[in-house]
Design an enzyme around this catalytic site. Sequence first.
Site, PDB file in Angstrom:
ATOM      1  N   ASP A 197       0.845  -1.110   0.129  1.00  7.77           N
ATOM      2  CA  ASP A 197       0.095  -0.067  -0.052  1.00  7.77           C
ATOM      3  C   ASP A 197       0.727   1.222  -0.072  1.00  7.77           C
ATOM      4  O   ASP A 197       1.913   1.227   0.395  1.00  7.77           O
ATOM      5  CB  ASP A 197      -0.924   0.002   1.179  1.00  7.77           C
TER       6      ASP A 197
ATOM      7  N   GLU B 156      -0.268  -1.256   5.471  1.00  9.49           N
ATOM      8  CA  GLU B 156       0.930  -0.601   6.763  1.00  9.49           C
ATOM      9  C   GLU B 156       0.703   0.816   7.145  1.00  9.49           C
ATOM     10  O   GLU B 156       1.041   1.058   7.920  1.00  9.49           O
ATOM     11  CB  GLU B 156       2.151  -1.113   6.049  1.00  9.49           C
TER      12      GLU B 156
HETATM   13 ZN   LIG Z   1       6.822   2.021   4.418  1.00  5.28          ZN
END
Ligand SMILES: [Zn+2]
Length: 382
Positions: free
Chosen positions: A70, A139
Amino acid sequence: MELSKTVKLAQQLVRIKSVTPDDNGCQDLVKDILKPLGFTCYTIQENGVTNLLALHGLNAPFLLFLGHTDVVPTGDESAWLYPPFCGDIIKFDGEDYLYGRGSSDMKGGDAAMITAMCEYVEKHQNHIGTIGLLLTSNEEGDAIGATPYVVDYMKKQNLIPDYCLIAECSSDKVFGDSIKNGRRGDLNATINIKGIQGHAAMEQYAKNAVFEASRFIQGMLNNPIDNGTPFFPATSFQVSNIRAGTGADNVIPGSCYLRCNFRWNDLQTPEKIEAHVRQVAKSLNIDCQMEFRAEGDPFLTKDGKLIDALYNSIIKVTDVTPTLGTSGGTSDGRFIRPLGTQTVEFGPVASLIHKVDERVKVEDLDKLHQIFVKTLEELYDK
Ligand SMILES: [Zn+2]
């Protein structure tokens, strides 16, 4: 110019718009590369998040490469010199860069980890131990359904890594100059400071909450929480948001709302920091309400085989001698380190992450790939 496998893969990944928590096919692309080499691939979906766990080999030692697919949003695209998902190779100051959102955080690093694993496994089909990769698509967000979820799954399967290597940007000024062997803890506070509302021309009947907030902030700056430790910088205090006032010019605000952030070291706990902040407010007679929210604990790997192998490989490939440090933001390493796993981060220069015109030096991605291959050789062949 002929691009390496690493740079081509990074380019393909950057061209997929995968804003948190949408993987948007990045991990399928990776799976297509790993499966033919004999990796067993598990796609684990939870709460709109996609995770990929890929494993090659059996038992110990188990080295896990950790990454994320991401990226953070681009913001106003017109502020970018080129389209943020173009993934083109563009020259800046005479050097080739892979350009685009996620190029440095961390699709470039992902590509280097993946091509290093592939190269190693192709050369050593019967290597000892396990080589694995965990990618998540959440994340940059709240991590729900992401790395911690897969870590629970791994625990149940008794898949506990001995080593975890994370290709997040760690270098400071030049590529190779810094390894992160830990990260600081993260704590947020909302503080509502009270005064007495009143007419701007009748100040004798009022108490300006902004002035009270300013006394509090100055008090915090005058009383540092600590001075740091051998591996960690001093615990930091930042004001991230401040809000007060009714919008009218003639009203003294009766409350001022602050949001504060603390990045803390191994001398502290969230409770100790809270006590410190409350003491500062009390000593200054500040009338306020506080609420604290812990986001993550600090983690540290002081030494071990992984640091040695990585350190030696960096010097061989770059001629730069890295330092060990724990500055910068937190990472998903915080979910792996509690397993007892030696956990370190090493990757490109961090100065452009989350920024407009994010890019990563092409040359550094190829070096990163070589460093990871050498690290694997040092850990598995010796
Ligand atoms: Zn990162």
